[in-house]
Design a protein around this motif. Structure first.
Motif, short mmCIF file in Angstrom:
data_model
loop_
_atom_site.label_atom_id
_atom_site.label_comp_id
_atom_site.label_asym_id
_atom_site.label_seq_id
_atom_site.Cartn_x
_atom_site.Cartn_y
_atom_site.Cartn_z
N PRO A 123 76.80 -14.08 41.74
CA PRO A 123 75.96 -13.11 42.44
C PRO A 123 74.47 -13.43 42.29
CG PRO A 123 77.40 -12.06 40.82
CD PRO A 123 77.54 -13.52 40.64
N PRO A 124 73.65 -13.01 43.28
CA PRO A 124 74.08 -12.29 44.47
C PRO A 124 74.80 -13.22 45.44
CG PRO A 124 71.73 -12.76 44.61
CD PRO A 124 72.17 -13.21 43.26
N THR A 125 75.97 -12.79 45.87
CA THR A 125 76.76 -13.56 46.81
C THR A 125 77.58 -12.57 47.63
OG1 THR A 125 78.21 -15.49 47.02
CG2 THR A 125 78.70 -13.96 45.23
N TYR A 126 78.55 -13.05 48.37
CA TYR A 126 79.30 -12.19 49.28
C TYR A 126 79.94 -11.03 48.51
CZ TYR A 126 82.66 -11.04 53.01
OH TYR A 126 83.40 -10.42 53.98
N SER A 127 79.63 -9.81 48.92
CA SER A 127 80.04 -8.63 48.16
C SER A 127 81.54 -8.36 48.21
CB SER A 127 79.28 -7.40 48.65
OG SER A 127 79.50 -7.17 50.03
N MET A 128 82.28 -9.04 49.09
CA MET A 128 83.74 -8.85 49.13
C MET A 128 84.45 -9.55 47.98
SD MET A 128 85.40 -6.90 51.18
CE MET A 128 87.03 -7.65 50.97
N TYR A 129 83.82 -10.53 47.35
CA TYR A 129 84.51 -11.30 46.32
C TYR A 129 85.07 -10.42 45.20
CZ TYR A 129 82.50 -15.55 48.45
OH TYR A 129 82.14 -16.57 49.32
N ASN A 175 75.72 -16.00 51.12
CA ASN A 175 75.44 -14.68 51.67
C ASN A 175 75.23 -13.73 50.49
OD1 ASN A 175 75.36 -12.29 53.12
ND2 ASN A 175 77.50 -12.35 53.74
N PRO A 176 74.05 -13.13 50.33
CA PRO A 176 73.06 -12.82 51.37
C PRO A 176 71.84 -13.72 51.43
CG PRO A 176 72.60 -11.47 49.46
CD PRO A 176 73.80 -12.33 49.10
N THR A 177 71.74 -14.74 50.57
CA THR A 177 70.48 -15.47 50.50
C THR A 177 70.33 -16.51 51.61
OG1 THR A 177 71.43 -17.01 48.90
CG2 THR A 177 70.25 -15.11 48.02
N GLY A 178 71.43 -17.00 52.16
CA GLY A 178 71.38 -17.87 53.33
C GLY A 178 71.22 -19.35 53.08
N THR A 179 71.02 -19.75 51.84
CA THR A 179 70.75 -21.16 51.54
C THR A 179 72.04 -21.89 51.17
OG1 THR A 179 68.62 -20.44 50.63
CG2 THR A 179 69.31 -22.70 50.15
N ALA A 180 72.18 -23.11 51.69
CA ALA A 180 73.38 -23.91 51.40
C ALA A 180 73.28 -24.55 50.02
CB ALA A 180 73.55 -24.99 52.46
N LEU A 181 74.44 -24.79 49.41
CA LEU A 181 74.50 -25.51 48.16
C LEU A 181 74.52 -27.01 48.42
CD1 LEU A 181 77.29 -23.52 46.27
CD2 LEU A 181 74.83 -23.46 45.78
N GLY A 182 73.92 -27.76 47.53
CA GLY A 182 74.07 -29.20 47.60
C GLY A 182 75.49 -29.58 47.21
N LEU A 183 76.01 -30.68 47.77
CA LEU A 183 77.37 -31.08 47.43
C LEU A 183 77.49 -31.49 45.97
CD1 LEU A 183 78.69 -33.02 50.54
CD2 LEU A 183 78.80 -30.58 50.00
N ASP A 184 76.37 -31.77 45.32
CA ASP A 184 76.42 -32.08 43.89
C ASP A 184 76.91 -30.88 43.09
OD1 ASP A 184 73.99 -30.74 44.56
OD2 ASP A 184 73.07 -31.41 42.68
N VAL A 185 76.62 -29.67 43.57
CA VAL A 185 77.11 -28.47 42.89
C VAL A 185 78.63 -28.39 43.00
CG1 VAL A 185 77.02 -25.94 42.81
CG2 VAL A 185 74.96 -27.24 43.37
N ALA A 345 66.28 -5.52 44.86
CA ALA A 345 64.94 -4.96 44.90
C ALA A 345 63.97 -5.86 45.66
CB ALA A 345 64.42 -4.73 43.48
N HIS A 346 63.18 -5.23 46.52
CA HIS A 346 62.09 -5.90 47.26
C HIS A 346 62.59 -6.86 48.34
CE1 HIS A 346 59.71 -4.15 44.08
NE2 HIS A 346 60.28 -4.92 43.17
N HIS A 347 63.89 -6.83 48.66
CA HIS A 347 64.45 -7.76 49.63
C HIS A 347 65.27 -7.03 50.69
CE1 HIS A 347 63.58 -10.58 46.35
NE2 HIS A 347 63.70 -11.56 47.23
N LEU A 348 65.31 -7.63 51.89
CA LEU A 348 66.19 -7.22 52.98
C LEU A 348 66.77 -8.47 53.63
CD1 LEU A 348 64.04 -4.43 54.72
CD2 LEU A 348 66.09 -4.07 53.32
N ARG A 349 67.76 -8.26 54.49
CA ARG A 349 68.37 -9.37 55.22
C ARG A 349 68.47 -8.99 56.69
NH1 ARG A 349 74.56 -10.08 54.49
NH2 ARG A 349 74.47 -8.78 56.34
#
Length: 372
Positions: A123-129, A175-185, A345-349
């Motif tokens: 987290p923060p990640t998809y809230s359904m997990y 989700n919700p941050t929108g950034t992709a992970l590198g394949l190294d992760v 806090a302080h963020h929206l999507r």
């Protein structure tokens, strides 16, 4: 009305013999409000092209003739079409589909999770997990990200090695941050899961919107039998209402899911819809480039307003720098624009919609920020 509106009292629910790990939980659901500009659920807000509507209509009509019979349990044609769409040398035996990617994830947890087992997310990640984990009685282990919400290969691998989860969920783009992970992760997490034979699931629901040069985890599948890549037709294909999700993995993974899937779980109508859409995927994906342009417009507009958008490989933008996110959300709603308050806090999507919807959002936010 919100999707989380209850039809009974809390007392009535509490009186039922509900499983203990479900008590006190709230169902998943974004507000469903009747406003002019709805940009809170990451839908593709472009309508399905007429050409595709006609093709789907004809395909469904053809399937309706035999609705008295059960559908193809193995959805053979659909799996082959999905393999051809994804490429990467995949075969139909490596594809699986269900009623949305949430059902795909649920089936994976049913097969590889369950009582006494653990699934790890970051987290923060998809809230359904965590909700999917609770629904399958799988313990959810929350990992940690950096202060900027990033996740490095070293950090992710160390956490997996420490907690030894049976499954790891990597959302990319996140989700919700929108950034992709590198394949190294992904590679590092897979290596860290080797000792305890953990499954690694990469949720690529927004993969088609990725920035140029962003690589899919599909390229890592060969030689990794415990790696799974999930996708959806809800976003780039503009078929959220069709509820069609799918995965690519080793054939033995799809064999495992056959043990937990409900009989004939994918209806003939769903198969007909998806097959017709996949025959016109080039037409459907024409909107992707426009959505990416609107996403980049949003990023530029947010920067001009002194806000802090995250790098987005998706069809939405997560942004910070707000003194009061809830107040901004409400002010935008009062101006006819619905975005998502994700509880950070302080963020929206905000979802990147059509050109007109994007303009409406930027104009409304500018008015909120300037007090006009």
């Amino acid at each position: 009305m919100s999707t989380t509106d209850s039809q009974s009292s809390p007392e009535a629910l509490a009186a039922l013999p509900l499983r203990e790990n479900l008590r006190g939980l709230s169902p998943y659901g974004a507000p469903q409000l009747d406003v002019p500009v709805t940009l809170n659920t990451n839908e593709n807000t472009h309508p399905v092209p007429d050409e595709v509507v006609r093709a789907i209509t004809a395909s469904v009509a053809e399937s309706a003739v035999s609705l008295n019979r059960y559908p193809d349990r193995e959805f053979t044609e659909l799996r082959q079409r999905l393999a051809e769409y994804l490429g990467h040398g995949l075969s139909g035996s490596q594809l699986w589909a269900a009623n949305g990617s949430n059902e795909i994830l649920q089936q994976l947890l049913q097969a590889f999770g369950g009582p006494g087992r653990t699934v790890m997310g970051f987290p923060p990640t998809y809230s359904m997990y965590p909700l999917l984990a609770a629904g399958t009685d799988t313990r959810y282990q929350a990992g940690v990200r950096g202060e900027d919400f990033s996740l490095t290969a070293e950090s992710a691998a160390a956490q997996v090695a420490e907690h030894r989860p049976n499954l790891v969920l990597l959302c990319s783009p996140n989700n919700p941050t929108g950034t992709a992970l590198g394949l190294d992760v992904v590679e590092a997490v897979y290596r860290a899961s080797e000792d305890h034979q953990g499954m690694v699931i990469v949720d690529e629901a927004y993969a088609e919107f990725a920035l140029s040069g962003t690589r899919s985890a599909l390229s890592l599948l060969p030689g990794r039998p415990r790696l799974v890549v999930t996708r959806t037709m809800s976003k780039a294909f503009a078929l959220a209402g069709a509820r069609l999700g799918y995965l690519a993995a080793a054939p033995e993974v799809t064999d495992a899911l056959r043990l937990v899937r409900l009989p004939y779980h994918l209806s003939a109508v769903s198969q007909a819809t998806a097959n017709a859409a996949l025959q016109h995927y080039d037409v459907l994906l024409e909107t992707v480039e426009d959505i990416k342009r609107q996403r980049d417009r949003i990023v530029d507009g947010l920067l001009e307003l002194g806000l802090e958008p995250a790098v987005s490989d998706s069809n939405f933008v997560f942004f910070g720098g707000l003194e009061d996110a809830q107040q901004t959300w409400q002010a935008l709603l009062e101006r006819g624009v619905l975005v998502r308050d994700v509880g950070i806090a302080h963020h929206l999507r905000v979802t990147a919609g059509t050109q007109a919807e994007t303009t409406a959002f930027l104009d409304a936010l500018r008015a909120v920020r300037t007090g006009t």
